[in-house]
Design an enzyme around this catalytic site. Sequence first.
Site, PDB file in Angstrom:
ATOM      1  N   GLU A 163      -7.032  -7.237  -1.117  1.00 20.12           N
ATOM      2  CA  GLU A 163      -7.564  -7.252   0.141  1.00 20.12           C
ATOM      3  C   GLU A 163      -9.115  -6.913  -0.133  1.00 20.12           C
ATOM      4  OE1 GLU A 163      -5.995  -4.426   2.965  1.00 20.12           O
ATOM      5  OE2 GLU A 163      -3.697  -5.320   2.668  1.00 20.12           O
ATOM      6  N   GLU A 199       0.782  -1.070  -0.179  1.00 22.97           N
ATOM      7  CA  GLU A 199       0.195   0.064   0.077  1.00 22.97           C
ATOM      8  C   GLU A 199       0.910   1.248   0.007  1.00 22.97           C
ATOM      9  OE1 GLU A 199      -4.213  -1.082   2.122  1.00 22.97           O
ATOM     10  OE2 GLU A 199      -2.559  -0.829   3.410  1.00 22.97           O
TER      11      GLU A 199
END
Length: 584
Positions: free
Chosen positions: A232, A156
Amino acid sequence: MLTTSGNQFLLNGSPFRIISGSMHYFRVPHEYWRDRMEKMVAFGLNTLETYVCWNLHEPHPEEFHFEGNLDIVRYIQTAAELGLKVIVRPGPYICSEWEFGGLPYWLLKDPNMQVRCMYHPYLAVHDRFFDALLPRLVPLQDKHGGPIIAMQVENEYGGYGQDHEYMEYVKKSMTSRGVDVLLFTSDGARHTLMQGGSLPGVLRTVNMPFFTKYSLDMLKKYQPEKPAMVAEFWSGWFDHWGERHHLTAGGIPSILPTLDAFNKILASGASVNFYMFHGGTNFGFMNGANTFSNSYQADVTSYDYACPLDEAGDPSRRYFACRKILGKYVKLPDVPLPTAKPKKAYGKIEMTASTGLFSNLDTISHKHLSLTPGTMESYDQDYGFILYRTHISGPRPKRKCIIDGLHDRAQIYLNGIYHTTLERAGGKTTTSFAVQENGCTLEILVENMGRVNYGPWLMDRKGILGGVIFDEQLQFHWDVYPLPLSDLSALSFEKQPTPSFPGFFKGTFQVDETGDTFLALPGWDKGVAWINGRNLGRYWKRGPQKTLYIPAPWLKKGLNELVVFELYNAKSASVELRNKHDLG
């Protein structure tokens, strides 16, 4: 090997759809790894995904641990034995609502440290960690007959920065050490994140809760000719202290949006990874925290995450509802479905012995003489608490006392008597008091509530970052006591003394048959609990979490010992071991 061809994945040349679930070896007792993985297989997953926690593997510089609950090789091999493929996200940063996003505290001893960028002292220790980790993972890649089919480059990164030279460095640091599997990045569905966190030639994936079409369209915009994967899929959500317990991201008190999103992901043909499938527990002081602007929110001990498998590894209603949806798209295994295991209610435990914190400072800490109240990291302290003590001359009328840079929560004592609590979370870092003619002893007990784990505010040093200002004067010359509370064996307990707060309380209980149980502390305020020397984590009457999970492997037949460190007060001389969890 896992490769891509147009809009689909190929495994050894055949079409392969990744149906994965996240579970972290460091959040689940190793005795339960196989049990949880078997439940993944029964659900219909074909892949296990895990992060790697640098801070536990290298708790101090050049001190590496890959044994017990950190035996990642055995973890991956166990998955392979059950027929699961494995995706590894080695970091070095992981977020994951984990202390400092998995980065080791000692990075912050360098006052000039910059993480996750081309700051060369950071790159040097990053390389040292990968030198220790990657040789253990490389033989487990699918090209060598192992289960690892993919690895993530950083994590991320678009939510932190845009140093693409650094991202390329991380990629090369993996491939130069023998990583030869499909590489990918993952970020949320925002232009800023997608642009900041990607690399040419590396597969992009997306992270999301409900916004299926928007997120997949965004991914397709940036990557039109590659397979889509939701790295995710936030099947639940985590909790901060003082909030309501979450069932979903966004606080929606229903699992229906999650089920709808899961169905849409599968209907689109995308691959998917449940984050989390089984969350486990932030044992010890390993919970992270979030900060936005000037706010600060610490995560609770439980990482139940409202998952298909709950914190104790039992199937939740989400397990069966999501499995039913999955069955519309893939053939499910014909195996018995898991049921909840009975939990133990061992009843009340009388806390028959106690001892005060202040009377044990020289026993469990080492005093530092310091001109200013430095940070935890400056005293080479990782987690826990730290006590600052100084003398203020008098007389003084009532004046303001300001803690400049309080991270995170401070209990103030004047001449040994509790005065007030200041909190970074609410922005309350100022109090007022008068000083008598003979002066007073000022003591400040600061708790590290968890280092920030996400966003551009990662450099979250603990303790007092600035100084203490009283009556418009900086206060100098402090006695400083680091209190990591990693070893309580030297404490001297007394039977039935007058309770002293903050203080340690001990009780024992007999166990004939071990089983999972849950610690409740009705009438207690805030603190930390240990079972047989293992740190269970924090409790706080503020909630939402009301009980702490105790896994059966941490108990033993015969006599067991429970220690509680209570910061404020206890209206009861006992605690309870119940057979039901209460997460609020």
